[in-house]
Scaffold this motif. Structure first.
Motif, PDB file in Angstrom:
ATOM      1  N   THR A 130       0.899  -1.196  -0.015  1.00 47.75           N
ATOM      2  CA  THR A 130      -0.043  -0.077   0.023  1.00 47.75           C
ATOM      3  C   THR A 130       0.812   1.283   0.126  1.00 47.75           C
ATOM      4  O   THR A 130       2.116   1.086   0.195  1.00 47.75           O
ATOM      5  N   VAL A 131       0.161   2.410  -0.279  1.00 50.52           N
ATOM      6  CA  VAL A 131       0.909   3.776  -0.379  1.00 50.52           C
ATOM      7  C   VAL A 131       1.338   3.850   1.183  1.00 50.52           C
ATOM      8  O   VAL A 131       2.298   4.546   1.456  1.00 50.52           O
ATOM      9  N   ALA A 132       0.665   3.213   2.240  1.00 48.59           N
ATOM     10  CA  ALA A 132       1.124   3.682   3.680  1.00 48.59           C
ATOM     11  C   ALA A 132       2.318   2.919   3.866  1.00 48.59           C
ATOM     12  O   ALA A 132       3.237   3.306   4.610  1.00 48.59           O
ATOM     13  N   ASP A 133       2.411   1.642   3.131  1.00 48.31           N
ATOM     14  CA  ASP A 133       3.704   0.805   3.233  1.00 48.31           C
ATOM     15  C   ASP A 133       4.896   1.702   2.531  1.00 48.31           C
ATOM     16  O   ASP A 133       6.002   1.658   2.968  1.00 48.31           O
ATOM     17  N   ALA A 169       0.087   0.541  -3.921  1.00 46.74           N
ATOM     18  CA  ALA A 169       1.632   0.898  -4.363  1.00 46.74           C
ATOM     19  C   ALA A 169       1.754   0.367  -5.803  1.00 46.74           C
ATOM     20  O   ALA A 169       2.386   1.254  -6.490  1.00 46.74           O
ATOM     21  N   SER A 170       1.230  -0.635  -6.196  1.00 47.38           N
ATOM     22  CA  SER A 170       1.453  -1.079  -7.546  1.00 47.38           C
ATOM     23  C   SER A 170       0.859  -0.534  -8.589  1.00 47.38           C
ATOM     24  O   SER A 170       1.254  -0.754  -9.678  1.00 47.38           O
ATOM     25  N   ALA A 171      -0.001   0.163  -8.289  1.00 49.40           N
ATOM     26  CA  ALA A 171      -0.925   1.131  -9.083  1.00 49.40           C
ATOM     27  C   ALA A 171       0.057   2.241  -9.537  1.00 49.40           C
ATOM     28  O   ALA A 171      -0.496   3.217 -10.456  1.00 49.40           O
ATOM     29  N   LEU A 172       1.184   2.714  -8.570  1.00 53.66           N
ATOM     30  CA  LEU A 172       1.656   3.952  -8.962  1.00 53.66           C
ATOM     31  C   LEU A 172       2.760   3.628  -9.831  1.00 53.66           C
ATOM     32  O   LEU A 172       3.463   2.461 -10.219  1.00 53.66           O
ATOM     33  N   SER A 173       3.278   4.622 -10.668  1.00 56.00           N
ATOM     34  CA  SER A 173       4.344   4.510 -11.605  1.00 56.00           C
ATOM     35  C   SER A 173       5.548   4.618 -10.806  1.00 56.00           C
ATOM     36  O   SER A 173       5.483   4.858  -9.576  1.00 56.00           O
ATOM     37  N   GLY A 174       6.778   4.235 -11.488  1.00 53.86           N
ATOM     38  CA  GLY A 174       7.833   4.177 -10.704  1.00 53.86           C
ATOM     39  C   GLY A 174       8.365   5.702 -10.197  1.00 53.86           C
ATOM     40  O   GLY A 174       8.774   5.868  -9.057  1.00 53.86           O
ATOM     41  N   GLY A 175       7.873   6.630 -10.925  1.00 51.23           N
ATOM     42  CA  GLY A 175       8.211   8.055 -10.767  1.00 51.23           C
ATOM     43  C   GLY A 175       7.295   8.587  -9.546  1.00 51.23           C
ATOM     44  O   GLY A 175       7.572   9.166  -8.322  1.00 51.23           O
TER      45      GLY A 175
END
Length: 538
Positions: free
Chosen positions: A83-86, A143-149
């Motif tokens: 997740t984004v929290a992680d 978190a996997s839905a975010l691009s590398g940037g």
């Protein structure tokens, strides 16, 4: 104002478990402002940050830090976070807060939370300020839905949210588009607390109060940003080259005088033999003169030898002060891609189509999250497909494709660098591969070390070797942010290497200076809506 250090290194050394030294007797003190840490790939910059963060233990010397230290690693986008929290590094605190809100009263939960009861609100506000849209899902967003940037930007926000006294950032602008880089630059401008940043982003390095260079086991710190450091290095190199030229001239003079002295000695010896043959003097006198001459000549020879040796030592000492850094140097094989051959097709959501033909050199640019990497993976047959408008799509018409991903995930971390390359070139003799790897600066023991034990820059070169040394060679190279882990001199050598490649090249990059040097045929801009716009045609 007196200097107050945030990090003090005293005679620090570190040796990897396989016996390879990474750092040797490094001593320095970092201030409480912003310090840029520079140096060639593989010199130990990331290792030094891990030592300061306490993730590694020095094999010699001591490291003293003031307050809490937080570390943003270079390979963060290759690490798994659910997740984004992680990704922010606050997952454990958020979980504890929610557990307490459900009625749990375990003391360990309260200890984990500490004074961070507002961490979720602060995190969301900081993410919003950084321009990250979580689509209303908050910190539970995958978190996997975010691009590398986007992942890198979120992780940087996490460092700030956690409010450490000393923050260590390793290549924080990697994978970021122009807008994302500017947001990082703004965060750094307003950063509170000590900051040590490893980067090859010269704009970011210009925001530093000091610049530290790690080189050949020593750490030197220059007051001022990167431009001040470069000015000092250039001045030192000009002086070193001047001293080297003077020393070399002095050595030539001493050698010439040594030859002239030897000629005089030889002439004297010939005259002595002539006098003896002509019996110009009585025997006792001849012997006395001969002995005196031999002693004098021996002294002159010794004196001249000493002068030549001293001059040679002066040249060697001057040479050590002149930088002669190695860079990537390799010539690529011809993959046989004739002009006019259809290579690939890219279609935007607006229906605009671009067909890549022959050995064209194309850049694909656009903001983070637009889908540039997705298009590359489609060309590899590994991305989401769409039959109509609504998502940009791509297809390919050649078989041999080389792909260098942002995550450098083509490498087996447990295998050696040589074994990784042999996997894509099984018919090439190991000795020949070792020679080719040396031209990519993959040398000595590094060739046989597990990939997980090498630096980020070395990992890049290993992945690049897989790409360039494949047998048979690729007809199309797909490069996704290839300069992220390269030092500035190596970027130049990468440009030179790609200039010799005769196949088709499709590059995704936010590095404008790199793209400007590639002699592009076309630049395509992919918008957030998937629309495809030609920006430049060569």
């Amino acid at each position: 104002m007196s200097f107050v250090p945030s990090v003090v290194l005293h005679d620090v050394s570190y040796t990897w478990p396989d016996g390879i030294p990474a750092l040797t007797h490094v001593s320095a003190a970092f201030g409480r402002g912003r310090t840029g840490l520079v140096g060639l790939n593989g010199v130990g910059k990331s290792t030094l940050l891990r030592l300061i963060a306490g993730e590694l233990t020095p094999t010699g010397g001591t490291i003293t830090t003031t307050g809490v230290v937080d570390h943003l690693p270079q390979d963060l986008t290759r690490r798994r976070a659910s997740t984004v929290a992680d990704l922010l590094g606050v997952g454990g605190v958020v979980d504890a807060i929610r557990a307490v809100e459900r009625g749990e009263v375990d003391q360990e939960l309260f200890d984990r939370i500490g004074d961070d009861w507002d961490v979720e609100e602060r995190s969301l506000a900081a993410l919003g300020a950084a321009g990250l849209d979580l689509e209303g899902r908050g910190l539970d967003h995958r978190a996997s839905a975010l691009s590398g940037g986007e992942a890198m930007l979120a992780a940087l926000v996490g460092v700030r949210v956690r409010r450490a006294d000393v923050a260590l950032l390793d290549e924080p602008t990697n994978n970021l588009d122009a807008d994302g880089r500017e947001r990082v630059h703004e965060m750094v401008r307003t950063w509170r607390g000590a900051l040590i940043v490893v980067s090859h982003d010269t704009t970011l390095l210009e925001l530093m109060d000091d610049t530290a260079e790690l080189r050949e086991g020593g750490l030197s710190i220059v007051g001022g940003p990167y431009s001040a450091y470069r000015a000092r290095v250039e001045a030192e190199q000009a002086a070193a080259l001047g001293a080297l030229r003077a020393a070399e001239q002095s050595l030539k003079t001493e050698k010439r005088q040594r030859v002239q002295a030897e000629e005089r000695i030889a002439h004297s010896e010939r005259q002595g033999r002539k006098d003896a043959a002509n019996r110009k003097y009585i025997g006792a006198v001849v012997d006395d003169r001969r002995n005196s001459a031999e002693k004098a000549q021996g002294s002159r020879r010794a004196l001249m030898d000493d002068k030549v040796a001293a001059a040679r030592r002066a040249v060697e000492a001057a040479e050590t002060r002149v930088r002669d850094d190695d860079h990537i140097t390799i010539r690529l094989p011809d993959p046989g891609v004739p002009a006019g051959r259809r290579i690939a097709r890219i279609v935007g959501t607006d229906g605009r189509e671009f067909v890549m033909q022959g050995p064209e050199r194309v850049a694909l640019t656009g903001p983070n999250g637009a889908g540039k990497t997705t298009l590359l993976r489609q060309l590899l047959g590994d991305g989401p497909r769409a039959s109509g408008l609504g998502i940009a799509r791509a297809d390919v018409a050649v078989d041999r494709i080389g792909y260098l991903s942002q995550r450098l995930d083509s490498l087996d971390d447990d295998a050696s660098v040589l074994a990784n390359v042999q996997r894509v070139a099984p018919r090439v003799p190991a000795g020949e591969l070792r020679n080719q790897l040396a031209r990519l600066l993959v040398r000595g023991s590094m060739v046989d070390r597990p990939v997980r034990s090498i630096s980020g820059g070395e990992r890049f070169r290993a992945a690049l070797a897989q790409l360039l040394l494949a047998d048979p060679p690729a007809q199309l190279l797909l490069l996704d942010e290839p300069t992220n882990d390269l030092d500035l001199p190596s970027v130049t050598q990468l440009v030179d290497s790609l200039a010799n490649y005769r196949g088709a090249l499709l590059v995704v990059s936010h590095d404008r200076s790199f793209l400007d040097r590639l002699a592009l045929t076309t630049e395509l801009h992919l918008g957030r809506d998937g629309a495809l716009t030609p920006v430049h045609s060569g």
